[in-house]
Write an enzyme that holds these catalytic residues in place. Structure first.
Site, PDB file in Angstrom:
ATOM      1  N   SER A  59       8.768   2.775  -4.964  1.00 30.24           N
ATOM      2  CA  SER A  59       9.437   4.076  -4.816  1.00 30.24           C
ATOM      3  C   SER A  59       9.818   4.730  -6.143  1.00 30.24           C
ATOM      4  O   SER A  59      10.836   5.426  -6.224  1.00 30.24           O
ATOM      5  CB  SER A  59      10.655   3.957  -3.891  1.00 30.24           C
ATOM      6  OG  SER A  59      10.241   3.569  -2.587  1.00 30.24           O
ATOM      7  N   ASN A  80      -1.187   3.778  -8.403  1.00 25.75           N
ATOM      8  CA  ASN A  80      -1.942   3.017  -7.400  1.00 25.75           C
ATOM      9  C   ASN A  80      -2.218   3.934  -6.207  1.00 25.75           C
ATOM     10  O   ASN A  80      -1.321   4.227  -5.436  1.00 25.75           O
ATOM     11  CB  ASN A  80      -1.104   1.790  -6.987  1.00 25.75           C
ATOM     12  CG  ASN A  80      -1.756   0.996  -5.874  1.00 25.75           C
ATOM     13  OD1 ASN A  80      -2.922   1.189  -5.548  1.00 25.75           O
ATOM     14  ND2 ASN A  80      -0.995   0.085  -5.287  1.00 25.75           N
ATOM     15  N   GLU A 106       0.600  -5.623  -0.427  1.00 27.76           N
ATOM     16  CA  GLU A 106      -0.163  -5.252   0.774  1.00 27.76           C
ATOM     17  C   GLU A 106      -1.363  -6.170   0.962  1.00 27.76           C
ATOM     18  O   GLU A 106      -1.712  -6.529   2.096  1.00 27.76           O
ATOM     19  CB  GLU A 106      -0.574  -3.767   0.690  1.00 27.76           C
ATOM     20  CG  GLU A 106       0.634  -2.868   0.915  1.00 27.76           C
ATOM     21  CD  GLU A 106       0.605  -1.545   0.169  1.00 27.76           C
ATOM     22  OE1 GLU A 106      -0.475  -1.117  -0.284  1.00 27.76           O
ATOM     23  OE2 GLU A 106       1.683  -0.938   0.038  1.00 27.76           O
ATOM     24  N   GLY A 119       7.082   1.981  -0.834  1.00 27.56           N
ATOM     25  CA  GLY A 119       6.804   2.996   0.179  1.00 27.56           C
ATOM     26  C   GLY A 119       7.993   3.294   1.084  1.00 27.56           C
ATOM     27  O   GLY A 119       7.831   3.920   2.127  1.00 27.56           O
ATOM     28  N   LYS A 176      -3.950   3.278  -3.636  1.00 22.96           N
ATOM     29  CA  LYS A 176      -4.105   2.549  -2.366  1.00 22.96           C
ATOM     30  C   LYS A 176      -5.325   3.109  -1.617  1.00 22.96           C
ATOM     31  O   LYS A 176      -6.331   3.406  -2.245  1.00 22.96           O
ATOM     32  CB  LYS A 176      -2.818   2.612  -1.543  1.00 22.96           C
ATOM     33  CG  LYS A 176      -1.596   2.176  -2.372  1.00 22.96           C
ATOM     34  CD  LYS A 176      -0.364   1.989  -1.544  1.00 22.96           C
ATOM     35  CE  LYS A 176       0.784   1.566  -2.482  1.00 22.96           C
ATOM     36  NZ  LYS A 176       1.987   1.201  -1.750  1.00 22.96           N
ATOM     37  N   HIS A 228      -1.419  -7.484  -4.992  1.00 18.94           N
ATOM     38  CA  HIS A 228      -0.497  -6.472  -4.473  1.00 18.94           C
ATOM     39  C   HIS A 228       0.090  -6.974  -3.150  1.00 18.94           C
ATOM     40  O   HIS A 228      -0.599  -7.628  -2.368  1.00 18.94           O
ATOM     41  CB  HIS A 228      -1.224  -5.136  -4.274  1.00 18.94           C
ATOM     42  CG  HIS A 228      -0.279  -4.028  -3.950  1.00 18.94           C
ATOM     43  ND1 HIS A 228       0.223  -3.848  -2.681  1.00 18.94           N
ATOM     44  CD2 HIS A 228       0.299  -3.079  -4.730  1.00 18.94           C
ATOM     45  CE1 HIS A 228       1.065  -2.825  -2.705  1.00 18.94           C
ATOM     46  NE2 HIS A 228       1.132  -2.341  -3.932  1.00 18.94           N
ATOM     47  N   GLU A 286       7.318  -5.889  -8.038  1.00 16.49           N
ATOM     48  CA  GLU A 286       7.450  -4.894  -6.968  1.00 16.49           C
ATOM     49  C   GLU A 286       8.191  -5.515  -5.785  1.00 16.49           C
ATOM     50  O   GLU A 286       7.591  -6.210  -4.962  1.00 16.49           O
ATOM     51  CB  GLU A 286       6.064  -4.445  -6.495  1.00 16.49           C
ATOM     52  CG  GLU A 286       5.233  -3.792  -7.580  1.00 16.49           C
ATOM     53  CD  GLU A 286       4.172  -2.881  -6.969  1.00 16.49           C
ATOM     54  OE1 GLU A 286       4.236  -1.677  -7.243  1.00 16.49           O
ATOM     55  OE2 GLU A 286       3.312  -3.359  -6.223  1.00 16.49           O
TER      56      GLU A 286
HETATM   57  P1  PGA Z   1       5.316   3.188  -3.853  1.00 16.91           P
HETATM   58  O1  PGA Z   1       4.250   2.011  -4.016  1.00 16.91           O
HETATM   59  O2  PGA Z   1       5.508   3.787  -5.218  1.00 16.91           O
HETATM   60  O3  PGA Z   1       4.693   4.147  -2.886  1.00 16.91           O
HETATM   61  O4  PGA Z   1       6.567   2.562  -3.345  1.00 16.91           O
HETATM   62  C1  PGA Z   1       4.245   1.158  -5.133  1.00 16.91           C
HETATM   63  C2  PGA Z   1       3.111   0.169  -5.032  1.00 16.91           C
HETATM   64  O5  PGA Z   1       2.847  -0.317  -3.918  1.00 16.91           O
HETATM   65  O6  PGA Z   1       2.441  -0.148  -6.027  1.00 16.91           O
END
Ligand code: PGA
Length: 256
Positions: free
Chosen positions: A219, A14, A104, A180, A16, A102, A174
């Protein structure tokens, strides 16, 4: 829940908010030098890229077996929804899949379970593979509310999906506290939550529960991927930060 070894691993990167078309083209070229040939790959691989990079990425990855996913979609085909993009628009760009819900999008842009209950079947009806994201915050986990949160998100997201299409949805668990943050879930935590998600699908259809792929995200890095992916119910990974480097993304695909 017995785990079905026939589920093919799925690793999605992803991006983003990353990736001009120039960056996307360079990324794809590099990634393809690092991945095994499609016939020798043991996992499905996808990249989830910004709308503006979709056409470039679909062109660069054509014939490579790497799927192209958008990061959001509106449930309507067209209408008075300024700033939105629909399934027919994505299909026209040879997009294969779409990330929906997601955290976010949920936290920063007001995405609701109600809208997702329309988006997931709309994607399926159009021929796009939905990647439905679910997960709890740290305070929900601490308060013992993880299962309640997941139940709500999974049930509502899949509410209008017919039983015989449930297994065509990919679900990404997630935990928000792991996204993140570098604070990855332990393999046991990932297994526990993902087997719970699978059981929720099983409340609708046992066949779908055996077949549906549930990914872990939060992560994931090359050095922790193998341990998490080895859990019986974990069918793959949704990778954010570490997917921006083709080398680490390919290493995670290798771990799957
Ligand atoms: P990350 O993000 O691997 O940077 O923690 C995962 C995601 O948001 O899909």
């Amino acid at each position: 829940m017995p785990s079905d070894t026939a589920r093919r691993p799925y690793v999605a990167g992803n991006w983003k908010l990353w990736g001009t078309r120039a960056q996307a083209a360079a990324y794809c070229e590099r990634l393809l030098t690092l991945l095994p040939e499609p016939a020798r790959r043991d996992a499905d691989v996808a990249v989830c890229v910004p709308f503006t990079a979709l056409e470039t990425v679909a062109g660069a990855l054509a014939g490579s077996g790497v799927a192209v996913a958008a990061q959001n979609m509106h449930q309507a085909d067209n209408g008075a929804f300024t700033g939105e993009v629909s399934a027919p628009m994505l299909l026209e760009l040879d997009v294969d899949a779409v990330v929906l819900g997601h955290s976010e999008r949920r936290q920063l842009f007001g995405e609701t379970d109600r809208a997702l209950s329309e988006k997931v079947p709309a994607a399926l009806a159009a021929g796009l593979q939905p990647i439905l994201c679910v997960g709890e915050t740290e305070s929900e986990r601490d308060a013992g509310d993880m299962q309640r949160k997941l139940r709500h998100q999974v049930q509502e997201g899949l509410e209008d999906v017919a039983d015989d299409r449930l297994a065509d949805v990919v679900i990404a668990y997630e935990p928000i506290w792991a996204i993140g943050t570098g604070k990855v879930a332990t393999p046991d935590q990932a297994q526990e939550a993902i087997s719970f998600v699978r059981a929720l699908v099983g409340d609708r259809s046992t066949a779908a529960a055996d077949a549906v792929r549930v990914l872990y995200g939060g992560s994931v890095k090359p050095d922790n991927a193998a341990e998490i992916l080895a859990q019986p119910d974990v069918d793959g990974a949704l990778v954010g930060g570490a997917s921006l480097d083709p080398e680490s993304f390919a290493a995670i695909v290798g771990a799957a």
